[in-house]
Design a protein around this motif. Structure first.
Motif, PDB file in Angstrom:
ATOM      1  N   LEU A  43       0.856  -1.327   0.024  1.00 41.29           N
ATOM      2  CA  LEU A  43       0.094  -0.118   0.030  1.00 41.29           C
ATOM      3  C   LEU A  43       1.006   1.235   0.108  1.00 41.29           C
ATOM      4  O   LEU A  43       0.408   2.378  -0.532  1.00 41.29           O
ATOM      5  CB  LEU A  43      -0.922   0.060   1.268  1.00 41.29           C
ATOM      6  N   ALA A  44       2.087   1.259   0.695  1.00 45.34           N
ATOM      7  CA  ALA A  44       2.847   2.330   0.699  1.00 45.34           C
ATOM      8  C   ALA A  44       3.966   2.481  -0.443  1.00 45.34           C
ATOM      9  O   ALA A  44       4.892   3.209  -0.512  1.00 45.34           O
ATOM     10  CB  ALA A  44       3.787   2.392   2.123  1.00 45.34           C
ATOM     11  N   SER A  45       4.008   1.470  -1.486  1.00 46.87           N
ATOM     12  CA  SER A  45       4.861   1.585  -2.488  1.00 46.87           C
ATOM     13  C   SER A  45       4.648   2.569  -3.443  1.00 46.87           C
ATOM     14  O   SER A  45       3.615   3.171  -3.396  1.00 46.87           O
ATOM     15  CB  SER A  45       4.829   0.039  -3.246  1.00 46.87           C
ATOM     16  N   ASP A  46       5.699   3.014  -4.292  1.00 43.28           N
ATOM     17  CA  ASP A  46       5.610   4.016  -4.960  1.00 43.28           C
ATOM     18  C   ASP A  46       4.629   3.903  -6.129  1.00 43.28           C
ATOM     19  O   ASP A  46       4.016   4.824  -6.563  1.00 43.28           O
ATOM     20  CB  ASP A  46       7.038   4.360  -5.528  1.00 43.28           C
ATOM     21  N   GLU A  47       4.270   2.466  -6.508  1.00 44.59           N
ATOM     22  CA  GLU A  47       3.216   2.114  -7.449  1.00 44.59           C
ATOM     23  C   GLU A  47       2.039   2.804  -7.101  1.00 44.59           C
ATOM     24  O   GLU A  47       1.283   3.040  -7.959  1.00 44.59           O
ATOM     25  CB  GLU A  47       3.218   0.698  -7.716  1.00 44.59           C
ATOM     26  N   PHE A  48       1.620   2.879  -5.812  1.00 39.97           N
ATOM     27  CA  PHE A  48       0.296   3.332  -5.428  1.00 39.97           C
ATOM     28  C   PHE A  48       0.516   4.752  -5.151  1.00 39.97           C
ATOM     29  O   PHE A  48      -0.657   5.595  -4.937  1.00 39.97           O
ATOM     30  CB  PHE A  48       0.205   2.724  -4.117  1.00 39.97           C
ATOM     31  N   THR A  55      -7.433   9.471  -7.830  1.00 42.33           N
ATOM     32  CA  THR A  55      -6.078   9.098  -8.854  1.00 42.33           C
ATOM     33  C   THR A  55      -6.175   7.764  -9.032  1.00 42.33           C
ATOM     34  O   THR A  55      -6.888   6.842  -8.442  1.00 42.33           O
ATOM     35  CB  THR A  55      -4.927   9.677  -7.887  1.00 42.33           C
ATOM     36  N   LYS A  56      -4.955   7.460  -9.754  1.00 36.36           N
ATOM     37  CA  LYS A  56      -4.631   6.034 -10.215  1.00 36.36           C
ATOM     38  C   LYS A  56      -4.367   5.465  -8.842  1.00 36.36           C
ATOM     39  O   LYS A  56      -4.573   4.249  -8.837  1.00 36.36           O
ATOM     40  CB  LYS A  56      -3.342   6.078 -11.138  1.00 36.36           C
ATOM     41  N   GLY A  57      -3.595   5.940  -7.934  1.00 32.63           N
ATOM     42  CA  GLY A  57      -3.425   5.446  -6.549  1.00 32.63           C
ATOM     43  C   GLY A  57      -4.615   4.954  -5.901  1.00 32.63           C
ATOM     44  O   GLY A  57      -4.472   3.786  -5.190  1.00 32.63           O
ATOM     45  N   ASN A 332       4.217   8.407   0.626  1.00 32.18           N
ATOM     46  CA  ASN A 332       3.725   7.187   0.469  1.00 32.18           C
ATOM     47  C   ASN A 332       2.884   6.937   1.510  1.00 32.18           C
ATOM     48  O   ASN A 332       2.017   5.835   1.485  1.00 32.18           O
ATOM     49  CB  ASN A 332       5.229   6.367   0.680  1.00 32.18           C
ATOM     50  N   GLY A 333       3.024   7.421   2.676  1.00 35.44           N
ATOM     51  CA  GLY A 333       2.081   7.309   3.710  1.00 35.44           C
ATOM     52  C   GLY A 333       2.018   6.000   4.396  1.00 35.44           C
ATOM     53  O   GLY A 333       0.998   5.290   4.605  1.00 35.44           O
ATOM     54  N   ALA A 334       3.328   5.272   4.570  1.00 33.29           N
ATOM     55  CA  ALA A 334       3.323   4.091   4.968  1.00 33.29           C
ATOM     56  C   ALA A 334       2.885   3.877   6.676  1.00 33.29           C
ATOM     57  O   ALA A 334       1.964   3.113   6.821  1.00 33.29           O
ATOM     58  CB  ALA A 334       5.007   3.736   4.907  1.00 33.29           C
ATOM     59  N   LEU A 335       3.465   4.930   7.309  1.00 33.44           N
ATOM     60  CA  LEU A 335       2.935   4.768   8.999  1.00 33.44           C
ATOM     61  C   LEU A 335       1.365   5.433   8.862  1.00 33.44           C
ATOM     62  O   LEU A 335       0.420   4.487   9.401  1.00 33.44           O
ATOM     63  CB  LEU A 335       3.741   5.720   9.721  1.00 33.44           C
ATOM     64  N   ASP A 336       1.070   6.461   7.849  1.00 31.43           N
ATOM     65  CA  ASP A 336      -0.053   7.256   8.169  1.00 31.43           C
ATOM     66  C   ASP A 336      -0.762   7.011   6.809  1.00 31.43           C
ATOM     67  O   ASP A 336      -0.240   7.956   5.849  1.00 31.43           O
ATOM     68  CB  ASP A 336       0.235   8.502   8.586  1.00 31.43           C
TER      69      ASP A 336
END
Length: 552
Positions: A43-48, A55-57, A332-336
């Motif tokens: 979910l936090a990858s650059d792809e998203f 958006t695409k994400g 990326n918003g990994a934690l949040d």
């Protein structure tokens, strides 16, 4: 695969065994760290692309979450898919702006951030009077009105952040250091709108805001989403809103012959409004674009009282991409809050497994991954106003936002502790891990009003925002936490909030077990938790008045 329970130290083995026996089924509940970690990482990858709404994400996120819930066998509430459409409008203010307050020329992003929530091609304000309105609060219950005897028509309000209790915690005003809803930026813009103001600008100050100017710059520039409102609501809103840095505001007040520090002290002592005898000239192009975003909603039906729902919420969205930044442009918003979204997925999997093994709860569980939290709790606000399941049949809400990546703790944080009976379920579950519940260390940040549970609390549904803690389990964990805190310093709402392979997720897994156990107990009894007397929401669903409310 690592179960949560082997993570317990030898000294806590007996507590861990007790926990296992107290869960929904006697068999081991296996919170899979590798799967939990992979969900965060994906979910936090650059792809998203930072998971911004519309958006695409977003589409990648919706597909990922829908596939996960489908694999678990959870029900689609609308019978077709797991999506609840949330009508949104995105407002984008031009990066080229003219902002002059008095004879002070301000620079977009550097010391002022302004936007408009109106579908107009251009904002063009000339010679609008500036009025300092203290904290911008109209609160009859506190005998406080910063707009007393003031006509704000055609004027722009300059407003302090937070509320008077922060500045004078021993004064008995408001709630001391703990922020009330009157301290939230969203309230200040809403109240200025109700007062008929043309605009509203909040003075940023790091301590009372609880975040640095960089958060304002990163969060309030680019496309800003909002719910689509009816024309009357939209017409009432201030034409321009935003933030000014403290240094720039200090200069502005100096030029008027006033001291910002002095008038701030006065504003903390009593309601105040002062004309600044300066006018504003503000001009920038504006764009509005309409599109649906989506909440992802999945249900695990109960076996005897399926009409009663316990909700788990976590927002899937983050800030997206800022093409105006140099270098890394992806938030990326990994934690949040990839971590919280991964958390409700893992909890849902465990309950789904137990149900398949013949141990469903009496009540239903509904998992809601919300959109637009970062833009003002939009997805949860929309669900609360347009619930798929009636709110009077919604028993409680457990909200996960930014789970613990700093290792195991001896304590557990309940944000805004002391609100409702729902907290007791968490406290009881904590006994199995020999942990204690505590209030957040910085209630002045207004955490209770800053995540999706608040949208449900305002409607009277008991809701908790909890997890993590501040006391590491041992010295090794304390050293790891200190080092990781340094690595992640300044990453809140910044591009460095990225997934890290060296995160210690053992504490997060323990927290998932607490949520699981609390929901298991509540899901099999007849209790309807309520809000305690003296809290803001007691009148909506009082504690103790409805413990044995019958299922209908």
């Amino acid at each position: 695969m690592r179960s949560i329970f082997p993570l317990c130290a030898l000294a806590l083995l007996s507590a861990c065994s007790q926990q296992t026996s107290n869960l929904n089924d006697p068999s081991d509940i296996n919170f899979d760290e590798s799967r939990f970690r992979q969900d965060i990482k994906t979910l936090a990858s650059d792809e998203f692309e930072g998971r911004a709404p519309t958006t695409k994400g977003e589409q990648l996120t919706l597909d990922y979450l829908s596939d996960a819930f489908a694999e678990m066998g959870l029900e689609k509430p609308n019978g077709k898919d797991y999506l609840q459409a949330v009508p949104m409008v995105s407002y984008t203010a031009s990066e080229q702006q003219t902002v002059r307050l008095g004879d002070l020329e301000l620079k977009h992003r550097q010391n002022v951030v302004l936007g408009s929530r109106h579908d107009v091609a251009k904002i063009d304000i000339n010679n609008a009077p500036l009025v300092f309105v203290g904290y911008g609060i109209n609160a009859p219950e506190y005998q406080w009105n910063d707009y007393q005897d003031l006509d704000m028509t055609g004027k722009i309000a300059i407003i302090l952040v937070n509320d008077p209790g922060f500045a004078r915690p021993d004064s008995g005003k408001f709630n001391g250091k703990a922020m009330t809803y009157y301290g939230r930026w969203s309230y200040k813009f809403e109240e200025a709108s109700r007062q008929g103001a043309l605009g509203a600008i909040i003075i940023h100050d790091t301590k009372p805001a609880s975040y640095p100017w960089s958060v304002v710059e990163n969060s309030w520039t680019g496309a800003q989403q909002d719910l689509v409102h009816n024309s009357d609501e939209q017409n009432q809103r201030v034409q321009v809103e935003g933030w000014i840095s403290y240094d720039a505001a200090t200069t502005l007040f100096n030029k008027t012959g006033l001291s910002l520090a002095t008038v701030s002290d006065r504003a903390a002592a009593s309601a105040v409004n002062l004309p600044l005898n300066q006018t504003a000239t503000i001009a920038f192009k504006n764009k509005a674009e309409y599109a649906n975003s989506y909440n992802v909603v999945a249900t695990l039906p109960g076996n005897s009282r399926a009409g009663e729902h316990i909700l788990f919420t976590a927002h899937w969205d983050h800030i997206g991409v800022d093409a105006n930044k140099e270098g890394d442009q992806i938030y990326n918003g990994a934690l949040d809050n990839a971590s919280g979204t991964a958390g409700i997925l893992e909890i849902a999997r465990q309950f789904a497994i137990q149900a398949k093994n013949g141990h469903p709860l009496a009540r239903s569980l509904t998992f809601i991954a919300t959109t637009g939290e970062e833009q003002g709790l939009l997805g949860s606000r929309y669900y609360a106003a347009n619930p798929i399941y009636p709110l009077d049949k919604s028993v409680a809400v457990f909200n996960l936002d930014s789970t613990n990546v700093y290792g195991r703790t001896t304590d557990y944080t309940i944000v805004g502790k002391g609100k409702s009976e729902l907290e007791n379920y968490l406290v009881d579950a904590l006994k199995t891990q020999n942990r204690t519940a505590k209030r957040e260390k910085h209630p002045e940040s207004g955490g209770f009003f800053r995540s999706d549970h608040f949208s449900f609390a305002k409607e009277g549904v008991p809701a908790v925002f909890a997890g993590g803690g501040s006391e590491p389990i041992d010295e090794a964990t304390a050293q790891y936490k200190a080092a990781m805190k340094l690595k992640m310093k300044g990453c809140y709402h910044n591009v460095c909030d990225e997934y890290r392979e060296d995160w210690d997720l053992s504490g997060a897994l323990e927290d998932l077990a607490i949520f699981y156990q609390a929901a298991s107990v509540l899901g099999n009894n007849h209790h309807w938790p309520g809000y305690f007397k003296g809290t803001e929401f007691n009148a909506l669903r009082p504690a103790n008045d409805n413990i044995e409310q019958a299922s209908k």
